[in-house]
Design an enzyme around this catalytic site. Sequence first.
Site: not given
Ligand code: IPE
Ligand code: IPE
Ligand code: MG
Length: 261
Positions: A35, A52, A146
């Site tokens: 995240d 990303h 792995l």
């Molecule tokens: C969780 O992160 C999903 C992934 C890392 C793929 P999100 O960014 O979607 O989750 P919330 O919205 O902070 O709970």
């Molecule tokens: C995690 O990073 C990737 C996915 C959930 C696909 P985020 O896109 O949720 O990044 P933040 O949490 O908004 O910073």
């Molecule tokens: Mg996120």
Amino acid sequence: MSEDSQDLMSEDSQELIEQHIVRTGVPAHVAIIMDGNGRWAAQRGWPRIAGHQKGVDSVREIIRAAGDLGVGTLTLYAFSEENWGRPEPEVNALFNLLDTFLIQEKDELMRNNVRLCTIGNPDALPDKSRRLIGEACQELSGNTGLLLNIALSYSGRSEIVHACRELAKLVAGGQLAADEIGHKVLESKLWTASIPSPDLLIRTSGEQRISNFLLWQIAYTELWFTPVFWPDFGRKHFAEALRSFQGRKRRYGLVQSSQTS
Ligand code: IPE
Ligand code: IPE
Ligand code: MG
């Protein structure tokens, strides 16, 4: 001290830390909620997609580290069912990154003896991604190192609902008695049926929540949170998480034998 010699010193100590981790015992299954990509990009005034893109480098580095350290299974939460609600250009960019990763990294995964599988709703994925995943899983299936497990269009709640439906069908067809349904039987219908529960769950970006990840499987998993955004997460952070795990006492609801009298 010059920057070069500092780098050399830290490389040396990283290697020593990793050797110690391997000697002390590595978790068999590590799961990661990757995240913070969007916030990493926003901090730099860049579009979320740049976060990303940079996050893919961390994915590559952590797969390599997990393999080197002897982790059995690495589950990466790449896209949740809820993530479909994000703006279409972001969703498209994420699946394009996945497709590119599968095409570009397959040889490297093969060289590193990595197997590949996915969990989540396969029917929800774009056709091209589904095809590339199928091909990569097939080509890497003979490997013995792995197991890289990628969660795509994944939802822990949907996984449990799906398992319940499968069991209900068996009961309705007379192939299973309702009383026969226990933990093992339910687990056999989860997307993770052939994978042991995670020993360690890492979440990056400072959020301390589960966000619908592996709800059933993490009943006794050790949790480790870090404020580091996923694109900045590297080998040394992974080692830090493993070191923390090694210091934990897992009791599974029991008492330690030294405290029983
Ligand atoms: C969780 O992160 C999903 C992934 C890392 C793929 P999100 O960014 O979607 O989750 P919330 O919205 O902070 O709970
Ligand atoms: C995690 O990073 C990737 C996915 C959930 C696909 P985020 O896109 O949720 O990044 P933040 O949490 O908004 O910073
Ligand atoms: Mg996120």
